[in-house]
Design a protein around this motif. Sequence first.
Motif: not given
Length: 420
Positions: A92-94, A343, A353-354, A356, A363, A415, A417, A419
């Motif tokens: 995953a990319i944050s 990225d 995506a999630s 938060q 989330e 924030r 994240k 996938e």
Amino acid sequence: MQVEEQSGKQSEPAIDGRSEDTTLTSPQNTQPSTMKNALVTKRSNKFLIPAIALALAALGVSIWLVFGRSNPPQNASAPTNTATNNKDQPKAISALGRLEPQGEVIKVASPSALGTSRIVKLMVKEGDIVKQGQVIAVLDSYDRSVAALLQAQSQAQESERNLAKVRAGAKSGDIIAQEGNVMSAAANIKSLEANAARIRAELEIAGRDYNRFLQVYKEGAISQTVLDTYRLKVETLQGQFTQAEQQIQQAQFQLRQSQGLLNSVREVRPTDVQFAEAQLQTAIVNVKKAEVDLDLAQVRAPIDGQILKVNSKIGEIVSQTNGVVEIGNTQQMYVVAEIYETDIGKIKVGQKASIQSEVFEGEITGKVERIGLRIAKNDVLGTDPAAKTDVRIIEVKIKLDDSQKVSGLTNLQVRVKIEV
């Protein structure tokens, strides 16, 4: 046998030139010396062999370090590199992002054709839900635009009636009636002129009286009150005379109109019909223009959405920078994630995506809907003091599955994240 061997050895000449007596020894004398030499040789071999082995091992290690690392075997290292890459590759990319409504936040301004405008009525407040085309505010040019529209509509109706008369042609009764209108207008003018002549005469007399009493006043024979009475009479007659002249001018204009209409009803010509039609078209255009001006005097909502902020109050001049209000479609919220340019190649449309934040619990999920087309500097700054603050990013828009929880949190930092 021993005696013969010993005798044989004694018969041999001395090798080192020594006498036979010095070289001849018995077996008992020779045995301790031989054992001593063998013991020394054995001890030397005991330390020499391990030293050689250690030297060879060190040499082998050196050769492996020099040649083994520079040219590693392909078959042996390939599985290791593959395993390492798979291990290091993130799932995953944050990133940091911000919330915004669908279509972004719109600053609704007043029409630029009106220049600077002042708000006389504000129809909404913060948090109101509005529909596209709904009136948000009324500007100071509204009343003037309404009057202009009514006037244009009246002129259009008059032009339409005039065209109908021209097309129908005139009857004898209409001609006689119109002639009566002309005669009445002429008689009215004569009456107004006679009234104006009478007022002029009275004004001349009042003017002479005022001048005479003014001289008497300067001599101190009369008071200021008496002089003001004559002056007031002069001013009153002057106003009546000016009004009488205006009435004469208006009556003359009506007379000309009546004469023109009389001429038109006496004879119907194609040119008269064309002229009446042109007048009607001009009147219709004026009505449409007045309708547009009236619409510009009102600020309307460009989309369905929610009023996020009111930037101008009643009595204030609308700022062309901030506009009247800020509006957004909060029924569907998006997250604008700032993904590092290194990225972005891993981001695809449709990825889950999630989101938060400390502001809401749990989330919120979403999907990548659109990837930006240009690289820019980051706008959302995190709290990590060791993070890069001047990086190049690409904005990625994520459509939220549940917008109700964050519909009132536009521009909230979150924030993200994604996938991959």
